[in-house]
Design an enzyme around this catalytic site. Structure first.
Site, PDB file in Angstrom:
ATOM      1  N   PRO A  46       1.421  71.473 -42.356  1.00 50.98           N
ATOM      2  CG  PRO A  46       2.369  73.565 -42.034  1.00 50.98           C
ATOM      3  CD  PRO A  46       2.722  72.135 -42.262  1.00 50.98           C
ATOM      4  CD  GLU A  47      -4.495  69.740 -43.486  1.00 49.26           C
ATOM      5  OE1 GLU A  47      -4.999  69.504 -44.600  1.00 49.26           O
ATOM      6  OE2 GLU A  47      -4.102  68.845 -42.723  1.00 49.26           O
ATOM      7  CE  LYS A  76      -0.585  69.948 -47.737  1.00 51.37           C
ATOM      8  NZ  LYS A  76      -0.333  68.721 -46.954  1.00 51.37           N
ATOM      9  NE  ARG A 105       2.328  63.013 -43.562  1.00 51.51           N
ATOM     10  CZ  ARG A 105       3.555  62.696 -43.938  1.00 51.51           C
ATOM     11  NH1 ARG A 105       4.082  61.542 -43.574  1.00 51.51           N
ATOM     12  NH2 ARG A 105       4.273  63.523 -44.684  1.00 51.51           N
TER      13      ARG A 105
END
Length: 265
Positions: free
Chosen positions: A2-3, A51, A251
């Site tokens: 998640p951002e 985060k 990523r």
């Protein structure tokens, strides 16, 4: 993963549901904290830092959680069926009219509230931090510009530089700056990169939908993120994807080879 805006919104919703309320039930289904019972404690507030999420209780106690790849906090009414299986539950916090359930929260820690810095003190400025000001921006710019030869995409994902940017915003910031994710930081104005990252996160912080194009229409929310093989909205060239980073930090990086010139085209 998640951002930062997703974690920010989750924290806001948990704060609205729990803050100022006394827990009827406070279970942690985690090997390290299985014997902890939070029932009877008042929830003083929920705060996001990049985060990371901190739920603060009376008695100088905080519960730290991190979503990692698949974690989430859900809000339910008492008796409502949970949307994920019971074996994924790691925390249950209940007040009279709400049940907050944490799923797949691999990182959970109880600690004194005064020691929260132990878990987040290494982070760069929080792009969605309360009271963000010129000093925060200057520090973020300084950290980003500190290694001018570092790959831009890698630097943007480094939470020690900027807290809150994930893979989605990495891809979109690079596109809007007209730089490949593999371009060196020196190829862009670091101040512009910081301001753009914060602006995009702020635009989506109060809603579950994430758009960087200004459109919420399906398939048009993002410039390049997860649009592999589709035509670029600007030039029509097919969007490409490649791996960036090493090992567990690798990523996918999305980019338009025409709009974003750089080391990989």
């Amino acid at each position: 993963m998640p951002e930062g805006d997703t974690v920010f919104l989750a924290g806001h919703r948990l704060d609205e549901a729990l803050s100022g309320r006394v827990l009827l039930r406070g279970e942690l289904r985690h090997p390290r904290w299985a014997t902890a019972d939070l029932a009877g404690r008042e929830v003083l507030g929920v705060r996001s830092v990049g985060k990371h999420l901190f739920t603060r209780f009376s008695g100088d106690l905080s519960l730290h959680s991190h979503f990692r790849m698949d974690g989430a906090w859900h809000l339910y009414r008492p008796g409502e069926k949970w949307r994920r299986p019971g074996h994924q539950v790691r925390a249950v916090l209940e007040v009279p009219d709400r049940v907050v359930v944490g799923f797949s929260l691999h990182d959970l820690e109880l600690l004194p509230t005064g020691e929260e810095h132990r878990l987040v003190g290494h982070l760069g400025p929080d792009l969605l931090g309360e009271g963000w000001g010129d000093a925060d921006e200057a520090e973020a710019v300084r950290r980003l510009a500190a290694d001018p030869e570092r790959e831009l995409g890698v630097a943007l994902l480094d939470q020690r530089v900027l807290a809150g940017v994930g893979n989605l915003y990495k891809a979109e910031v690079c596109f809007l700056l007209k730089a490949s994710p593999w371009s060196p930081v020196s190829a862009v104005d670091p101040a512009e990169a910081v301001r753009l990252s914060r602006r995009l996160l702020l635009a989506n912080a109060w809603r579950p939908e994430q758009s960087t194009t200004g459109s919420l229409a399906r398939g048009r929310q993002h410039w390049v993120f997860e649009r592999t093989g589709r035509p670029c909205f600007r030039c029509g060239t097919r969007v490409r994807v490649g791996g960036q980073g090493e090992g567990v930090h690798e990523r996918p990086a999305y980019w338009c080879p025409r709009c974003q010139p750089g080391p990989i085209a």
